[in-house]
Design a protein around this motif. Structure first.
Motif, PDB file in Angstrom:
ATOM      1  N   ASN A 314       0.839  -1.396   0.087  1.00 49.69           N
ATOM      2  CA  ASN A 314       0.078   0.007  -0.038  1.00 49.69           C
ATOM      3  C   ASN A 314       0.723   1.170  -0.079  1.00 49.69           C
ATOM      4  O   ASN A 314       0.909   1.951   1.209  1.00 49.69           O
ATOM      5  CB  ASN A 314      -0.704  -0.083   1.209  1.00 49.69           C
ATOM      6  N   ILE A 317      -0.195   4.770   1.978  1.00 53.76           N
ATOM      7  CA  ILE A 317      -0.065   4.434   3.262  1.00 53.76           C
ATOM      8  C   ILE A 317       1.357   4.465   3.552  1.00 53.76           C
ATOM      9  O   ILE A 317       1.757   5.232   4.746  1.00 53.76           O
ATOM     10  CB  ILE A 317      -0.818   3.334   3.589  1.00 53.76           C
ATOM     11  N   VAL A 352      -1.622   1.492  11.527  1.00 58.86           N
ATOM     12  CA  VAL A 352      -0.986   0.443  10.507  1.00 58.86           C
ATOM     13  C   VAL A 352      -0.893  -0.760  11.597  1.00 58.86           C
ATOM     14  O   VAL A 352      -1.146  -1.867  11.040  1.00 58.86           O
ATOM     15  CB  VAL A 352       0.101   0.975   9.996  1.00 58.86           C
ATOM     16  N   SER A 410      -7.591   3.458   8.343  1.00 60.62           N
ATOM     17  CA  SER A 410      -8.559   4.309   8.714  1.00 60.62           C
ATOM     18  C   SER A 410      -9.635   4.063   9.625  1.00 60.62           C
ATOM     19  O   SER A 410     -10.528   4.843  10.196  1.00 60.62           O
ATOM     20  CB  SER A 410      -9.127   5.159   7.663  1.00 60.62           C
TER      21      SER A 410
END
Length: 485
Positions: A314, A317, A352, A410
């Motif tokens: 990702n 991120i 995370v 999120s």
């Protein structure tokens, strides 16, 4: 009326009264019986004789598909069902309400009860094997080492070791295998913080029996020569023998004024005295150092490695996490060690880690033993049965986490997930006491890796297997690109 007739009428009256009385008694008994008849057991299957459904349970765990064992049965029986695991009838709960019931019923309806194989390996004096006041007292002893004030001091030690580790094993390399390197480093950190064993030879001496112990504890408790379970028992006893030597050494040091009671976990436990004036026994100390070595080491290794994997998958991120950590570094100044206060600023980095814990929890669930028969949701839960709450029943459920297979930190913004849906460390009185310790180690490592390196995955499709905890099948090889800060 003759005397004979009078006698016969009297007999008939007594007989009729007797029949009426018996009828009333029978009706009362039947009514009472109906009212007191036991509720049904939860639906489900006990599986094969002796083995139950243990083999299917372990098979799905090792394929990193533990939630399918639950989901397949929920689709047939509902969110509460019975099975037979590790030799004991077991009721499995697969929703937040069930999680909450188990978390809040410790020492009321149930108490912690890990499978016999795990208890026999880690020890009958380990926290996971104790209940009631004994568990409360021991947990209090462990918290003298794991309390936030102590963790602030240990952060500096981990920070220094992490920098040294990356310099020795990552700097100057274009490719590394993350998992085995992290495994060795975090084992080293655990040896240092738990027992102040800084000698590399001593650490390496413990690694092989420790690995044997870990891989043999989640087995059927049949001690036959050559089995993984039997080897795990032998390895754990070998580790205890070494711990005993260090305990005797530390007792002499403390008696002569060398060192402080809070230098490490060993000193904390040796100097702990309960409210009634009772110190911990050597067996208490050995079993719980073994437990903490296992829990702290494997959790931190797994979560750090898989967080790096998810960041590589990702990129957006990944970039945001790098910017967050770079900002922290610039605020404090280059060359200054990461502090406990800095860790609290790593909001996105921690989200995370939380999302990694949701998708790949180190523990797949936990067992409790019923200590009195009780009713739950219209079912009878018998005394002496086991209860099992499954982490992935909520973590991987779209009712609680939209698009559950998607990596999305999120989810943990604001109020975060609903209560008792995100449960990687359990909950209630038996919540893992080392979760903040693991958090500290993970966040320090993640900070230094993100600041000093960028990376891509050698194999983006690498399989995650479980034995007994999740790990990347190929060791998570990554291509490294150094950052210059």
């Amino acid at each position: 009326m003759t005397l004979a007739e009078a006698i016969n009428n009297q007999r008939a009256l007594f007989l009729g009264a007797g029949i009426l009385l018996l009828s009333i008694i029978f009706q009362l008994w039947r009514s009472s019986s109906r009212r007191s008849s036991p509720l049904p057991l939860p639906p489900g299957s006990y599986g094969l004789p002796f083995f139950g459904e243990t083999l299917q349970f372990l098979y799905t765990q090792r394929r990193n598909l533990s939630w399918t064992f639950v989901d397949d049965r929920v689709s047939v029986y509902g969110e509460i069902f019975k099975t037979h695991l590790f030799g004991v009838p077991t009721v499995l709960f697969s929703n937040p309400a069930g999680n909450k019931m188990i978390f809040t019923s410790e020492n009321k309806l149930c108490h912690v009860a890990w499978p016999p194989s795990i208890v026999n390996v880690l020890g009958k004096r380990a926290l996971i094997a104790l209940t009631g006041d004994e568990a409360k007292s021991l947990r209090k002893a462990l918290m003298t080492f794991l309390r936030p004030e102590a963790l602030q001091v240990y952060t500096g030690r981990v920070n220094k070791s992490a920098q040294s580790f990356l310099e020795e094993n990552w700097r100057g390399r274009s490719e590394v295998k993350v998992f085995p390197l992290l495994k060795r480093f975090i084992f080293r950190i655990a040896c240092e913080l738990l027992m102040s064993r800084y000698n590399r030879q001593e650490q390496e001496m413990l690694e092989k029996p420790f690995s044997t112990m870990v891989h043999g504890q989640m087995q059927l408790p049949i001690r036959l020569p050559g089995t993984r379970y039997s080897k795990a028992i032998v390895a754990a006893n070998l580790l205890r023998s070494q711990f005993q030597l260090w305990i005797e050494e530390r007792k002499r040091d403390l008696a002569s004024g060398k060192g402080l009671p809070d230098d490490d976990m060993l000193s904390c436990l040796l100097t702990y005295v309960s409210e009634n004036g009772t110190p911990l026994s050597d067996e208490d100390i050995k079993d719980n150092i073994l437990l903490m070595l296992f829990a702290g080491h494997d959790t931190s290794t797994l979560v750090t490695a898989l967080a790096l994997r998810y960041l590589a998958l990702n990129p957006d991120i990944f970039d945001a996490v790098y910017r967050e950590n770079k900002e922290i570094l610039e605020e404090k100044g280059h060359g200054k060690p990461l502090s406990w206060a800095d860790i609290q600023k790593m909001k996105l980095s921690w989200r995370v880690v939380q999302e990694t814990l949701r998708l790949q929890p180190p523990s797949q669930g936990s067992f409790r033993k019923v200590i009195q028969t009780f009713e739950y949701n219209g079912f009878r839960i018998p005394n002496a049965w086991k209860l099992y709450w499954s982490v992935n029943s909520t973590h991987r459920n779209a009712k609680y986490f939209e698009e559950p297979d998607k990596f999305d930190p999120s989810r943990f913004e604001g109020a975060g997930p609903a209560p008792c849906t995100f449960v990687p460390f359990g909950g209630g009185a038996r919540m893992c006491p080392g979760n903040e310790f693991a958090r500290m180690v993970i966040m320090v490592l993640l900070h230094h890796i993100v600041i000093h390196f960028s990376w891509t995955l050698v194999d983006p499709h690498e399989i995650i297997t479980v034995d007994p905890m999740p790990f990347p099948a190929k060791g998570l090889p990554i291509n490294l690109v150094p950052r210059y800060v």
